[in-house]
Design a protein around this motif. Structure first.
Motif, PDB file in Angstrom:
ATOM      1  N   VAL A  57       0.865  -1.162   0.036  1.00  0.00           N
ATOM      2  CA  VAL A  57       0.191   0.006   0.158  1.00  0.00           C
ATOM      3  C   VAL A  57       0.741   1.189  -0.027  1.00  0.00           C
ATOM      4  O   VAL A  57       0.899   2.143  -0.844  1.00  0.00           O
ATOM      5  N   THR A  58       1.853   1.136   0.881  1.00  0.00           N
ATOM      6  CA  THR A  58       2.710   2.503   0.769  1.00  0.00           C
ATOM      7  C   THR A  58       3.398   2.763  -0.476  1.00  0.00           C
ATOM      8  O   THR A  58       3.513   3.646  -0.671  1.00  0.00           O
ATOM      9  N   LYS A  59       3.538   1.781  -1.042  1.00  0.00           N
ATOM     10  CA  LYS A  59       4.653   1.705  -2.409  1.00  0.00           C
ATOM     11  C   LYS A  59       3.530   2.310  -3.339  1.00  0.00           C
ATOM     12  O   LYS A  59       3.947   3.392  -4.140  1.00  0.00           O
ATOM     13  N   ALA A  60       2.313   1.928  -3.262  1.00  0.00           N
ATOM     14  CA  ALA A  60       1.293   2.542  -4.259  1.00  0.00           C
ATOM     15  C   ALA A  60       1.173   4.144  -4.080  1.00  0.00           C
ATOM     16  O   ALA A  60       0.910   4.807  -5.130  1.00  0.00           O
ATOM     17  N   ILE A  61       1.145   4.248  -2.641  1.00  0.00           N
ATOM     18  CA  ILE A  61       0.693   5.862  -2.334  1.00  0.00           C
ATOM     19  C   ILE A  61       1.967   6.563  -3.106  1.00  0.00           C
ATOM     20  O   ILE A  61       1.762   7.696  -3.385  1.00  0.00           O
TER      21      ILE A  61
END
Length: 259
Positions: free
Chosen positions: A243-247
């Motif tokens: 998730v953090t990577k996508a953000i």
């Protein structure tokens, strides 16, 4: 003298797989009180069963007023996200044996705490109001936008183009990531990780034509820039989405306008 059959029955009884565990559940019923309270339920259960099985046992055999959401019970629908021992998890994917620890003083299993996810208004017991969560999801336009005539066959896409956003297609909208975010706890106006993940899924889809619109939506003061990169969302995701990577990829796309 015991018969072989009786010996077998006694051996099976002695090797019972069941253990006694206590579920400490945060209860809330607005019709009774404005305050929540903790209530303990001790049950016998196979440690290889799931927290959802334990909740069913309590509701069906002990206290029918216990209220929680669940549907498929196989980690697909995302209905039963809750805080179990202080961490966001799906009750249907969490085994009793994986979260049970022994009290060194008493030698007995420590209570398993179960409560509603944070950041959303609790309606009753383990059920929260999901409307703000789904409104943020709707606001990022989570659907394919294209122009021109409807094709006569499927819209083709290369394996490489699909791989670009494959990870974020796994989201089941359980809200585990969003309700683990400290920014969302402090201000429910933040879009939250799940909405950004679902925007990412279409922003980087080569067949979609509304990437710029979604980026402008997320460029809002309550959008992607509110993320503080604590990785709570990634840790909480039951589907293993980064998730953090996508953000961060959405932030980069906002700066470079390349996606």
């Amino acid at each position: 003298m015991a018969t072989p059959l009786l010996d077998k029955v006694e051996d099976e009884s002695a090797a019972s797989p069941y253990i006694t565990v206590t579920l400490r559940i945060r209860r809330f019923n607005p019709e009774i009180s404005d305050e929540s309270r903790w209530e303990d339920f001790s049950i016998e259960i196979d440690p290889k069963e799931r927290v959802l099985d334990a909740l069913h046992k309590i509701k069906w055999d002990v206290d029918g007023s216990l209220t929680f959401r669940r549907s498929c019970a196989h980690g697909i629908c995302g209905s039963d996200a809750m805080r179990i021992n202080g961490k966001n998890r799906l009750a249907c994917k969490t085994l009793i044996k994986d979260i049970t620890s022994i009290d060194k003083k008493t030698g007995a299993p420590k209570p398993i705490t179960v409560e509603a996810i944070k950041g959303l208004t609790v309606l009753k017991d383990l059920i929260v109001d999901m409307d703000p969560f789904f409104q943020a999801y709707r606001d990022v336009m989570p659907f394919l936008v294209t122009s021109g005539n409807e094709p006569t066959r499927e819209r083709l896409q290369s394996a490489e183009d699909r791989e670009r956003f494959d990870d974020t297609t796994k989201c089941i909208l359980c809200a585990a990531c969003t309700s683990s975010c400290p920014v969302f706890w402090n201000d429910g106006q933040y879009f939250g990780p799940a909405a950004i993940v679902n925007a990412h899924r279409f922003i980087f889809d080569s067949r979609d034509e509304a990437g710029e619109q979604r980026l402008e939506i997320l460029n809002d003061k309550d959008g992607v820039w509110r993320c503080r990169t604590t990785f709570n969302c990634t840790d909480a995701c039951p589907r293993g989405i980064e998730v953090t990577k996508a953000i961060q990829e959405v932030k980069r796309a906002l700066i470079t306008r390349r996606f």
